[in-house]
Design a protein around this motif. Structure first.
Motif, PDB file in Angstrom:
ATOM      1  N   LEU A 114      36.801  22.388  42.572  1.00 54.63           N
ATOM      2  CA  LEU A 114      37.994  23.009  41.991  1.00 54.63           C
ATOM      3  C   LEU A 114      37.637  24.278  41.237  1.00 54.63           C
ATOM      4  O   LEU A 114      38.238  25.340  41.447  1.00 54.63           O
ATOM      5  N   LEU A 115      36.636  24.183  40.388  1.00 53.46           N
ATOM      6  CA  LEU A 115      36.266  25.362  39.613  1.00 53.46           C
ATOM      7  C   LEU A 115      35.703  26.455  40.503  1.00 53.46           C
ATOM      8  O   LEU A 115      36.002  27.636  40.315  1.00 53.46           O
ATOM      9  N   ASN A 116      34.895  26.071  41.469  1.00 50.65           N
ATOM     10  CA  ASN A 116      34.321  27.072  42.362  1.00 50.65           C
ATOM     11  C   ASN A 116      35.417  27.918  43.010  1.00 50.65           C
ATOM     12  O   ASN A 116      35.364  29.148  42.980  1.00 50.65           O
ATOM     13  N   LEU A 117      36.375  27.252  43.587  1.00 46.72           N
ATOM     14  CA  LEU A 117      37.439  27.987  44.267  1.00 46.72           C
ATOM     15  C   LEU A 117      38.240  28.817  43.278  1.00 46.72           C
ATOM     16  O   LEU A 117      38.628  29.956  43.566  1.00 46.72           O
ATOM     17  N   ALA A 118      38.501  28.227  42.122  1.00 46.05           N
ATOM     18  CA  ALA A 118      39.277  28.965  41.125  1.00 46.05           C
ATOM     19  C   ALA A 118      38.542  30.226  40.704  1.00 46.05           C
ATOM     20  O   ALA A 118      39.126  31.314  40.637  1.00 46.05           O
ATOM     21  N   GLN A 119      37.241  30.074  40.449  1.00 37.36           N
ATOM     22  CA  GLN A 119      36.458  31.226  40.000  1.00 37.36           C
ATOM     23  C   GLN A 119      36.453  32.322  41.053  1.00 37.36           C
ATOM     24  O   GLN A 119      36.555  33.499  40.754  1.00 37.36           O
ATOM     25  N   GLU A 133      46.140  26.273  40.063  1.00 33.84           N
ATOM     26  CA  GLU A 133      46.682  26.083  38.719  1.00 33.84           C
ATOM     27  C   GLU A 133      47.503  24.793  38.636  1.00 33.84           C
ATOM     28  O   GLU A 133      47.460  24.075  37.635  1.00 33.84           O
ATOM     29  N   ARG A 134      48.238  24.506  39.692  1.00 29.41           N
ATOM     30  CA  ARG A 134      48.994  23.255  39.699  1.00 29.41           C
ATOM     31  C   ARG A 134      48.074  22.065  39.462  1.00 29.41           C
ATOM     32  O   ARG A 134      48.404  21.135  38.733  1.00 29.41           O
ATOM     33  N   ILE A 135      46.913  22.119  40.092  1.00 25.48           N
ATOM     34  CA  ILE A 135      45.972  21.004  39.929  1.00 25.48           C
ATOM     35  C   ILE A 135      45.438  20.949  38.505  1.00 25.48           C
ATOM     36  O   ILE A 135      45.392  19.882  37.878  1.00 25.48           O
ATOM     37  N   PHE A 136      45.068  22.101  37.974  1.00 22.63           N
ATOM     38  CA  PHE A 136      44.592  22.121  36.590  1.00 22.63           C
ATOM     39  C   PHE A 136      45.661  21.581  35.641  1.00 22.63           C
ATOM     40  O   PHE A 136      45.371  20.818  34.725  1.00 22.63           O
ATOM     41  N   LEU A 137      46.904  21.987  35.869  1.00 19.76           N
ATOM     42  CA  LEU A 137      47.969  21.553  34.974  1.00 19.76           C
ATOM     43  C   LEU A 137      48.201  20.047  35.069  1.00 19.76           C
ATOM     44  O   LEU A 137      48.403  19.377  34.046  1.00 19.76           O
ATOM     45  N   SER A 138      48.158  19.515  36.280  1.00 18.07           N
ATOM     46  CA  SER A 138      48.362  18.066  36.407  1.00 18.07           C
ATOM     47  C   SER A 138      47.213  17.322  35.728  1.00 18.07           C
ATOM     48  O   SER A 138      47.418  16.279  35.108  1.00 18.07           O
TER      49      SER A 138
END
Lengths: 224, 224
Positions: A114-119, A133-138
DNA sequence: TCTAACATACAGACAAGTATGTATGTTAAT
DNA sequence: ATTAACATACATACTTGTCTGTATGTTAGA
């Protein structure tokens, strides 16, 4: 057995083909990052041809979005959201979850998907960013809800902001994950987990304000 | 004025050309990541030609290494290592440093250059990894040294491990940076800084064990 | 001091490889 | 027999890096 899900291992099984492509693409993206992930590498890993891939996915981006929505979202659900609903004291649940985060060498090396893709993608592609972001928020919302539950039960300090504490926890998990990934060293991660666990313990409500008595192995808030 | 350092702004100024290439390459890598950074983009930004670039740097990798060693290392020195040596109480110094971390929208969007490169390149290129690790270690060591000084002065709790606390701080800074980058929202960063500062305050030694009396605005360790 | 000889610092076209995506053909399933 | 589900070949664009050439700067010798 009406659906032909696996009645004989057919030559053509589009659902399975799609799923195999997704899994292989996830692994390749996890290793190399999205932009450096090669379509040909994914095809070689699955013995699927380019025509088949582009039949199931319109573009490399569409494949990437599917990875986020179908695979990474599921990882968070299985690793966090579902365990968050377990029985027990919220802090204990969180400690259990954090300790169960996979820490094999290959996980450390590749880092959090998750972080890799986000970064990599969030500054470059708004479609990626929104899905991530949806995943982070959930994730954050799930942790915050559990902390609120602990507050109403009296096992979690009332003078903390559940949303900010959840965000704090996520930042620490991802931060230590990054340090361990760069050091390529699982020990960095283990030390991080220890410190996260200590911090989580510091969120417990002091004994006298709790309902159920519980032995106070509560260590000081700082670090051991 | 024996050396011809700037006696007339010559047509050929190799030192300046190299420096301009480095700066432009840093910006491009910061925006796009190393592998997606285009040599041609760097050349266009500097009005330097390919021949000139490959005269000064053997390869794209060599250019990347130079970015790490000359630019990113300097950012950490200027933003952390030097300020760490300031006068004052260690915790106050750390709080000041953390608060002064640039938080303009473009900084949030692009993320921390050090972490970006580490995330992207550490699993793929050992030469990058080593150079980046050196920077992380110097960062951690600098913070740990200051905390140890605080412990011997009596202003920092003695029951914490300076190395682990330094690592904890770095993990939080980078973790919140990542969250803010993904959210593309400076507020996430501001909230993070607030929580980091609160945590830093919790590292202060309790009043009675200090030498110099200081008003105790020391808030609880958890969160506001 | 003038100049020959050489080294440095570029310029810009081109090569070679790799990437994604498409066009069209073929086969299996309903 | 139609169409979904592929296979194959290829088009096109873009990448880094090389190669040759040239203008400028520097040094040594007469």
């Amino acid at each position: 057995m009406l659906d032909g899900h696996k009645r004989k291992r057919r030559f053509r099984d589009p659902g399975r083909t799609r799923e195999r492509l997704l899994q292989a693409a996830f692994r390749e993206v996890h290793r190399s990052g999205f932009r450096s992930a090669g379509i040909d590498t994914i095809l070689a890993a699955t013995n699927v041809t380019k025509g088949a891939l582009y039949y199931h996915f319109d573009s490399k981006e569409a494949l990437g979005y599917a990875i986020v929505e179908e695979i990474i979202a599921k990882l968070v659900r299985d690793g966090w959201l579902r365990p968050l609903l377990s029985d027990g004291q919220p802090i204990d649940i969180l400690i259990g979850i954090v300790r169960r985060i996979p820490a094999r060498p290959e996980d450390i090396r590749a880092g959090c998907p998750l972080l890799n893709l986000a970064q990599e993608m969030s500054p470059l592609d708004e479609q990626f960013r929104k899905r991530l972001e949806r995943i982070f928020l959930s994730w954050q919302e799930g942790v915050a809800t559990l902390l609120r539950k602990g507050q109403s039960q009296g096992t979690v300090r009332r003078n903390l902001n559940p949303d900010e504490a959840a965000s704090f926890l996520i930042a620490m998990v991802e931060g230590y994950g990054s340090l361990a990934k760069n050091a390529q060293d699982a020990k960095v991660w283990e030390v991080g987990i220890r410190n996260i666990v200590e911090w989580l313990r510091s969120l417990r409500a002091p004994r006298q304000s709790r309902r159920g008595g519980r032995r106070a192995t509560n260590r000081v808030q700082g670090k051991g």
